[in-house]
Write a protein that holds these residues in place. Structure first.
Motif, short mmCIF file in Angstrom:
data_model
loop_
_atom_site.label_atom_id
_atom_site.label_comp_id
_atom_site.label_asym_id
_atom_site.label_seq_id
_atom_site.Cartn_x
_atom_site.Cartn_y
_atom_site.Cartn_z
N VAL A 442 0.92 -1.10 0.09
CA VAL A 442 0.16 -0.22 0.22
C VAL A 442 0.82 2.16 -0.17
O VAL A 442 1.69 1.36 0.26
N PRO A 443 0.72 2.48 -1.26
CA PRO A 443 1.17 3.19 -1.64
C PRO A 443 1.31 4.04 0.36
O PRO A 443 0.18 4.68 1.05
N THR A 444 2.44 4.64 0.83
CA THR A 444 2.08 5.57 1.72
C THR A 444 2.49 7.10 1.91
O THR A 444 3.00 7.71 2.96
N LYS A 445 3.40 7.44 1.17
CA LYS A 445 4.13 8.48 0.22
C LYS A 445 3.38 9.89 0.20
O LYS A 445 3.88 10.97 0.52
N SER A 446 2.09 9.09 0.08
CA SER A 446 1.26 10.63 -0.11
C SER A 446 0.11 10.42 0.30
O SER A 446 -0.28 9.53 1.01
N LEU A 447 -0.45 11.45 1.64
CA LEU A 447 -1.77 11.66 2.19
C LEU A 447 -2.97 11.42 1.14
O LEU A 447 -3.82 11.29 1.58
N TRP A 448 -3.12 12.26 0.47
CA TRP A 448 -4.06 12.58 -0.34
C TRP A 448 -4.09 10.94 -1.37
O TRP A 448 -3.21 10.77 -2.02
N HIS A 449 -4.84 10.87 -2.14
CA HIS A 449 -5.56 9.22 -3.53
C HIS A 449 -4.94 10.45 -4.50
O HIS A 449 -4.46 11.88 -5.17
N ALA A 450 -4.78 9.70 -5.40
CA ALA A 450 -3.90 9.87 -6.57
C ALA A 450 -4.38 10.90 -7.08
O ALA A 450 -4.19 12.02 -7.68
N HIS A 451 -5.70 11.12 -7.76
CA HIS A 451 -6.34 11.68 -8.47
C HIS A 451 -6.44 13.27 -7.85
O HIS A 451 -6.89 14.33 -8.61
N GLN A 452 -5.79 13.05 -6.21
CA GLN A 452 -6.10 14.79 -5.20
C GLN A 452 -5.10 15.45 -6.20
O GLN A 452 -4.09 15.64 -6.86
#
Length: 452
Positions: A442-452
């Motif tokens: 599970v990716p954790t480098k961003s707190l926002w979903h990819a389309h944010q």
């Protein structure tokens, strides 16, 4: 090459701590910790913590959640936001973020070298150490200044008064529920824990926003603020909230107060159990915006695309796999609420990793009426202890209980025995949550979903 340099930087971060004999690190924080060295380093690198507006988050439950929510709300309100949290879930670099994205490997290594160079001049006593979290907080402060953030949110560790991160000058404070925890470090009494946590309120702190507290804690907070000319707002006394379901998967948290401040946030259904946290973060965000002169007639933000990693997070489907840091009965109740909304049709299995210092009995008792099976396991963190017979505790409530000490094997066993309509709950300490996220990639480098 850069990965090796990151590893070496992390090793250096812990070197000061590990060079001091363990016996010198055992005891109450007030006797063995020396957070003034973090302040020394901040001064030595040019006081980067004074470049932006800072908010410190302390408490016993939900510090990371409140910190993430506050940072997300401020970002959604149009500010550039630094976020410091600890510990990490999967990658050490998750501890430093700007606008939800983790620091790069290259910047992390460079920042570590800057602080390491400054630390060479530190007149550190032989039996003193610089807390690892303090070193990273100094790195974060430098990076946030470089990134020209408007505001930074710093999550403190177990205490505040003798916590390294508390040395970062902060104008605001957010206090989550305070429990009788870490009595061997902050105690020996619950009242001692409260006093330690309230150390987050410094001479620089103009306001404090708090979640609802136990009667004793609230009384101590009243006394603490009585002699201070500082604003403090308490959920349940100064403001309330309600959750309104909307269309599809979008809900709204609406905050009401005597000042009639219109504060609301649209959230995904996954955040519904954290509505109180959202309300407190909204009130804290309002204080930040007011202090910065950016407060309009209303605060209305969208958190629909906030990923909120490791908190009631569905990480796979068919079977449905959910991961959460439920370590006591209160958190477990959130999981039960999720189950009641999801209405799973198949078998429900819980994989539990609850070290000795967690409320294992409370978690099991709360979840048991909804479970068909429990798998008890550990985690990859070698500093946590699993000496209790949690299998026996679980068997008092659930008939099918297994023990598998290897966390990866436990995860694989649960997945292998599940059908597509089943549900697997991976619940436990934060290190275990990180293990599960890593195993599931599970990716954790961003707190926002990819389309944010």
């Amino acid at each position: 090459m850069i990965e090796q340099q990151v590893t070496e930087a992390i090793q250096w971060i812990f070197a000061s701590y590990t060079r001091v004999p363990a016996a010198k690190r055992v005891g109450f924080d007030r006797d063995v910790r020396h957070p003034q060295w973090t302040r020394w380093l901040l001064n030595a690198v040019g006081r980067p913590d004074e470049a932006a507006y800072n908010v410190a988050v302390t408490g016993s439950k939900g510090k990371g959640a409140h910190a993430i929510l506050l940072a997300a709300i401020l970002q959604a309100a149009g500010l550039r936001v630094g976020l410091f949290t600890s510990p990490h879930l999967v990658d050490f670099l998750e501890r430093l973020r700007v606008d939800g994205r983790a620091v790069s490997n290259e910047d992390f290594v460079r920042l570590a070298k800057v602080v390491q160079e400054a630390a060479k001049e530190m007149p550190l006593a032989d039996d003193h150490y610089v807390g690892p979290v303090g070193l990273v907080a100094v790195m974060a402060s430098i990076w946030f200044r470089e990134q020209t953030t408007d505001v930074n949110v710093f999550e403190l560790g177990r205490g505040a008064l003798y916590d390294d991160v508390n040395q970062v000058r902060h104008q605001g404070a957010l206090v989550t529920p305070i429990f009788a925890e870490h009595l061997d470090k902050l105690g020996p009494e619950w009242s001692d824990v409260v006093r330690e946590k309230l150390g987050v309120v410094t001479d620089d702190t103009a306001w404090t926003v708090s979640y609802q507290q136990d009667v004793m804690v609230e009384r101590m907070m009243e006394e603490h603020f009585a002699a201070r000319h500082q604003v403090w707002r308490l959920l349940g006394r100064d403001f309330t909230y309600e959750v309104m379901s909307g269309t599809g998967e979008v809900w709204t948290v609406q905050v009401a107060s005597a000042k009639n401040e219109p504060l609301c946030a649209k959230i995904g259904v996954n955040l519904a159990p954290f509505a109180g946290n959202v309300a407190v973060a909204l009130m804290a965000a309002k204080q930040v915006l007011k202090s910065l002169g950016k407060s309009g007639p209303a605060l209305d933000v969208s958190l629909e695309h906030l990923a909120f990693p490791g908190r009631l997070q569905v990480i796979s489907n068919r079977p449905t796999c959910l991961v959460d840091g439920a370590i006591h009965a209160v958190n477990a109740r959130f999981v039960v609420d999720w189950l009641l909304r999801a209405k799973p049709s198949g078998k429900i299995t819980a994989v539990l990793s609850l070290p000795d210092d967690k409320d294992a009995a409370g978690v099991v008792e709360t979840l048991a009426p909804h479970l068909d099976e429990i798998i008890v396991t550990t985690c990859s963190n070698p500093h946590l202890y699993y000496t209790r017979d949690l299998v026996a505790v679980a068997k008092d409530h659930v008939q099918r209980v297994q023990w598998e000490p290897n966390v990866e094997v436990a995860v694989q066993r649960a997945r292998a025995s599940a059908n597509s309509e089943d549900t697997i709950l991976f619940l436990g300490t934060q290190s275990f949550v990180g293990d599960v996220l890593r195993i599931f990639h599970v990716p954790t480098k961003s707190l926002w979903h990819a389309h944010q």
